[in-house]
Design an enzyme around this catalytic site. Structure first.
Site, short mmCIF file in Angstrom:
data_model
loop_
_atom_site.label_atom_id
_atom_site.label_comp_id
_atom_site.label_asym_id
_atom_site.label_seq_id
_atom_site.Cartn_x
_atom_site.Cartn_y
_atom_site.Cartn_z
N ARG A 117 48.51 36.98 39.77
CA ARG A 117 47.07 36.97 40.04
C ARG A 117 46.72 37.89 41.22
N ASN A 144 42.66 24.71 42.79
CA ASN A 144 42.19 23.92 41.65
C ASN A 144 42.40 22.43 41.89
N THR A 188 41.74 17.47 36.36
CA THR A 188 41.86 16.05 36.04
C THR A 188 43.33 15.69 35.96
N GLU A 204 30.98 24.59 46.64
CA GLU A 204 30.45 25.82 46.05
C GLU A 204 29.61 25.47 44.81
N ALA A 217 27.63 29.31 39.50
CA ALA A 217 27.97 29.12 38.09
C ALA A 217 28.66 30.39 37.62
N LYS A 265 28.28 17.36 45.69
CA LYS A 265 28.79 18.33 44.71
C LYS A 265 29.04 17.65 43.37
N ALA A 311 25.65 16.79 41.81
CA ALA A 311 24.90 17.95 41.28
C ALA A 311 25.42 18.30 39.89
N PHE A 338 28.63 21.34 26.18
CA PHE A 338 28.98 22.10 27.38
C PHE A 338 30.48 22.18 27.53
N GLY A 339 30.94 23.29 28.15
CA GLY A 339 32.35 23.47 28.46
C GLY A 339 32.46 23.88 29.92
N CYS A 358 34.33 22.62 35.19
CA CYS A 358 33.76 21.71 36.19
C CYS A 358 33.11 20.45 35.64
N ARG A 380 24.57 28.01 19.30
CA ARG A 380 23.80 28.35 20.51
C ARG A 380 22.33 28.65 20.21
P1 NAD Z 1 41.29 28.48 39.68
O1 NAD Z 1 42.30 27.72 38.91
O2 NAD Z 1 40.61 29.65 39.06
O3 NAD Z 1 41.94 28.99 41.05
C1 NAD Z 1 42.70 28.18 41.88
C2 NAD Z 1 43.83 29.02 42.49
O4 NAD Z 1 44.50 28.24 43.48
C3 NAD Z 1 44.91 29.44 41.48
O5 NAD Z 1 45.01 30.86 41.46
C4 NAD Z 1 46.19 28.78 42.00
O6 NAD Z 1 47.35 29.56 41.81
C5 NAD Z 1 45.87 28.61 43.48
N1 NAD Z 1 46.68 27.59 44.14
C6 NAD Z 1 46.94 26.33 43.74
N2 NAD Z 1 47.70 25.69 44.64
C7 NAD Z 1 47.94 26.56 45.63
C8 NAD Z 1 48.66 26.47 46.86
N3 NAD Z 1 49.26 25.35 47.24
N4 NAD Z 1 48.71 27.57 47.65
C9 NAD Z 1 48.10 28.72 47.28
N5 NAD Z 1 47.40 28.86 46.14
C10 NAD Z 1 47.31 27.79 45.32
O7 NAD Z 1 40.20 27.39 40.14
P2 NAD Z 1 38.66 27.66 40.44
O8 NAD Z 1 37.88 27.69 39.18
O9 NAD Z 1 38.52 28.78 41.41
O10 NAD Z 1 38.28 26.29 41.17
C11 NAD Z 1 38.73 26.01 42.48
C12 NAD Z 1 37.96 24.79 43.00
O11 NAD Z 1 36.56 25.11 43.08
C13 NAD Z 1 38.06 23.56 42.11
O12 NAD Z 1 38.07 22.41 42.93
C14 NAD Z 1 36.77 23.61 41.31
O13 NAD Z 1 36.34 22.33 40.89
C15 NAD Z 1 35.80 24.18 42.32
N6 NAD Z 1 34.65 24.88 41.75
C16 NAD Z 1 34.81 25.71 40.68
C17 NAD Z 1 33.71 26.41 40.17
C18 NAD Z 1 33.85 27.33 39.01
O14 NAD Z 1 32.83 27.77 38.50
N7 NAD Z 1 35.05 27.66 38.55
C19 NAD Z 1 32.46 26.27 40.78
C20 NAD Z 1 32.34 25.42 41.88
C21 NAD Z 1 33.44 24.73 42.36
C1 UDX Z 2 28.57 24.60 36.66
C2 UDX Z 2 27.37 24.41 37.60
O1 UDX Z 2 26.20 24.96 36.98
C3 UDX Z 2 27.63 25.09 38.95
O2 UDX Z 2 26.56 24.82 39.85
C4 UDX Z 2 28.92 24.53 39.53
O3 UDX Z 2 29.21 25.16 40.77
C5 UDX Z 2 30.08 24.73 38.56
O4 UDX Z 2 29.76 24.11 37.29
P1 UDX Z 2 29.49 26.59 35.17
O5 UDX Z 2 30.26 25.51 34.50
O6 UDX Z 2 30.19 27.80 35.65
O7 UDX Z 2 28.70 25.99 36.42
O8 UDX Z 2 28.33 27.11 34.17
P2 UDX Z 2 26.97 26.44 33.66
O9 UDX Z 2 25.95 27.51 33.58
O10 UDX Z 2 26.60 25.24 34.40
O11 UDX Z 2 27.34 26.04 32.15
C6 UDX Z 2 28.23 24.99 31.85
C7 UDX Z 2 28.23 24.74 30.36
O12 UDX Z 2 26.99 24.16 29.93
C8 UDX Z 2 28.42 26.00 29.51
O13 UDX Z 2 29.25 25.71 28.43
C9 UDX Z 2 27.02 26.32 29.05
O14 UDX Z 2 26.99 27.05 27.87
C10 UDX Z 2 26.45 24.92 28.86
N1 UDX Z 2 24.99 24.83 28.94
C11 UDX Z 2 24.36 25.20 30.09
C12 UDX Z 2 24.27 24.35 27.86
O15 UDX Z 2 24.84 24.01 26.81
N2 UDX Z 2 22.91 24.25 27.97
C13 UDX Z 2 22.23 24.58 29.10
O16 UDX Z 2 21.00 24.45 29.12
C14 UDX Z 2 22.99 25.08 30.21
#
Ligand code: NAD
Ligand code: UDX
Length: 465
Positions: free
Chosen positions: A41, A93, A96, A163, A166, A223, A226, A275-276, A279, A445
């Site tokens: 990565r 990360n 679950t 954070e 989206a 968080k 929300a 939704f997928g 998060c 969709r």
């Molecule tokens: P991600 O899986 O994309 O990235 C996490 C990274 O952490 C990975 O690259 C992994 O290798 C690294 N990692 C794990 N353990 C480690 C360690 N001990 N030392 C160094 N690196 C390590 O995950 P993400 O989507 O960026 O999510 C991270 C967090 O942010 C989660 O708690 C998630 O719920 C939260 N979050 C995600 C989103 C989103 O849209 N993806 C939005 C808001 C909050």
């Molecule tokens: C979500 C939250 O929006 C964001 O604030 C948080 O930080 C991380 O989780 P994300 O999952 O990246 O963000 O995308 P989001 O736009 O919320 O969509 C989530 C899923 O819901 C997607 O599969 C999207 O297609 C679906 N969705 C969204 C719907 O089916 N209908 C809607 O009206 C909005």
């Protein structure tokens, strides 16, 4: 207050990468180092090929061009980055749990604990530790406890700074956040100073009145709440989509009509196949687990229904495909358009496409799949995780395309699973000519609702209409 000159972020994923890129863009006087245990990565983040970054986000490559190797660095030298930084974001990360107590509900905090232990091991001076990952309420006390034995030589302040970006709109969300939330120890001078230090980093571009500070537990819980509220709106409108199909009401019209009420608002009322994303499901399951652990079973059941309805929506969509196609898809060529969980991202975690594909494979359909940003390796990996099939078996049941050349030839049905803009502009008249008759389109969709596919000759089925 210590001058902040170096910041480290542990975790170079969908949050760590884009978030630090924007912080670096706006704080050119500070050096940011994003570290990760995943060498591949980090290599991708450092690659010259900006089309192959580990995270696809509109606008991200442009920001990296301005920041990378200037004041933004990607590295696997975790100890050194921790040692040098005054602020450390934890952005790993928190999936679950798939084992033991809380399996299927609780957040797995092993990566958070590993980071904390690493900080305790290598830190030689005072640090501000920022929870950027989404965490169960009260995790900060665990982090504090692990760091405690170090506290005689170094002082640690723990902040929660969840954070809200989206995926697909991460850069615009980061550049124009609705709010920045900072939770900390507001009752001590040191706690307030730490909040102030972090706040100043954001104040470079975020108006002060959008930076909210709360106690740390409120911040952690906000968080989860929300995400639960956002997902709840989608499940609410999806529940109504089933009622619309039964009554000839149109869910798009209902959503428009109710969304005009300012108290309800227009956003997150788009009915879909479900939704997928990494998060919503994870965070609601975690909320359910926390509520149950405090014996709040009615609260837990209430939120769990958001997930159950989402599962129902996916199955309902699949069942309609089966019903309309005369009860069998066996040996039929079914085109899946889209695999990512939403448009403008390459992320497939918990994408509804994976569930729909699994159900269709079980019915012996031949799946022909195209997504503009997701490759075969990822799709096969997702299906291996979801089914008990081996890689060779999956490759016998699906074909993944890199363009739409020959994708639609002799297909019986097209199933739209991601709302990529380009699908709207396809030449649907010509696609109709290429397909078997009758030609079905199942639009998870409501993306093509204005393309009038029925008048071309398709049997077109959207959601809730
Ligand atoms: P991600 O899986 O994309 O990235 C996490 C990274 O952490 C990975 O690259 C992994 O290798 C690294 N990692 C794990 N353990 C480690 C360690 N001990 N030392 C160094 N690196 C390590 O995950 P993400 O989507 O960026 O999510 C991270 C967090 O942010 C989660 O708690 C998630 O719920 C939260 N979050 C995600 C989103 C989103 O849209 N993806 C939005 C808001 C909050
Ligand atoms: C979500 C939250 O929006 C964001 O604030 C948080 O930080 C991380 O989780 P994300 O999952 O990246 O963000 O995308 P989001 O736009 O919320 O969509 C989530 C899923 O819901 C997607 O599969 C999207 O297609 C679906 N969705 C969204 C719907 O089916 N209908 C809607 O009206 C909005």
């Amino acid at each position: 207050m210590t001058k902040i000159s170096k910041i480290c972020c542990i975790g170079a994923g969908y949050v760590g990468g884009p978030t630090m890129a924007v912080l670096a863009l706006k704080n050119t006087d500070i050096q940011f180092t994003i570290v990760d245990v995943n060498q591949q990565r980090i290599d991708q983040w450092n690659s010259e090929d900006l089309d192959n970054l580990p995270v696809y986000e509109p606008g991200l490559a442009e920001i990296l061009t301005q920041t990378r190797n200037k004041n933004l660095f990607f590295s696997t030298e975790i100890d050194q980055a921790i040692k040098e930084a005054q602020i450390i974001f934890i952005s790993v990360n928190t999936p679950t749990k798939s084992y033991g107590i809380g399996k299927g509900y609780a957040a797995d905090l092993k990566y958070i604990e590993a980071c904390t232990r690493k900080i305790a091991e290598v830190a030689t001076d005072d640090k501000i530790i920022v929870e950027k990952s989404t965490l169960p309420v009260r995790t900060a006390s665990t982090i504090k406890e692990i760091l405690h034995y170090k506290e005689s030589s170094c002082q640690f302040q723990i902040l929660s700074n969840p954070e809200f970006l989206a995926e697909g709109t991460a850069i615009t969300d980061l550049l124009n956040p609705d709010r920045v939330l900072i939770g900390g120890d507001i009752h001590t001078a040191e706690g307030r100073a730490a909040i102030q230090s972090l706040s100043e980093i954001y104040e470079k571009w975020v108006p002060k009145d959008k930076i909210i500070s709360t106690n740390i537990w409120s911040s952690e819980l906000s968080k989860l709440v929300a995400n639960a509220f956002l997902a709840q709106r989608i499940s609410s409108i999806n529940s109504i989509s089933a009622l619309c199909e039964a009554t000839e009401a149109d869910v798009e019209e209902v959503a428009f009509a109710i969304g005009k009420d300012q108290r309800i608002g227009e956003k997150f009322l788009k009915s879909s196949v479900g939704f997928g994303g990494s998060c919503f499901q994870k965070d609601i399951l975690n909320l359910v687990y926390i509520a149950r652990s405090y014996n709040l079973h009615e609260v837990a059941d209430y939120w769990e229904q958001v997930i159950l309805l989402n599962d129902y929506q996916k199955v309902r969509f699949f069942q309609n495909i089966m019903k309309q196609m005369h009860g069998t898809v066996s040996e039929k060529k079914i085109v899946l358009l889209g695999w990512a969980f939403k448009k403008n991202t390459n992320d497939t975690r918990e994408s509804a496409a994976i569930d729909i594909a699994k159900l269709l494979i079980e019915e012996q359909a031949q799946l022909h799949i195209f997504d503009p940003k997701v490759n075969e390796k990822q799709i096969v990996q997702d299906l291996m995780m979801k089914t008990n099939f081996l890689q060779e078996e999956i490759l016998g049941k699906i074909k993944v395309y890199t363009s739409i050349n020959q994708l639609f030839d002799d297909a019986h049905a097209v199933v739209i699973l991601t709302e990529w803009d380009e699908f709207v502009s396809y030449d649907w008249k010509s696609i109709y000519q290429q397909m078997e008759q009758p030609s079905f389109v199942f639009d998870g969709r409501n993306l093509l609702k204005n393309n009038d596919l029925n008048s071309i000759g398709f049997r077109y089925f959207g959601i809730g209409r």
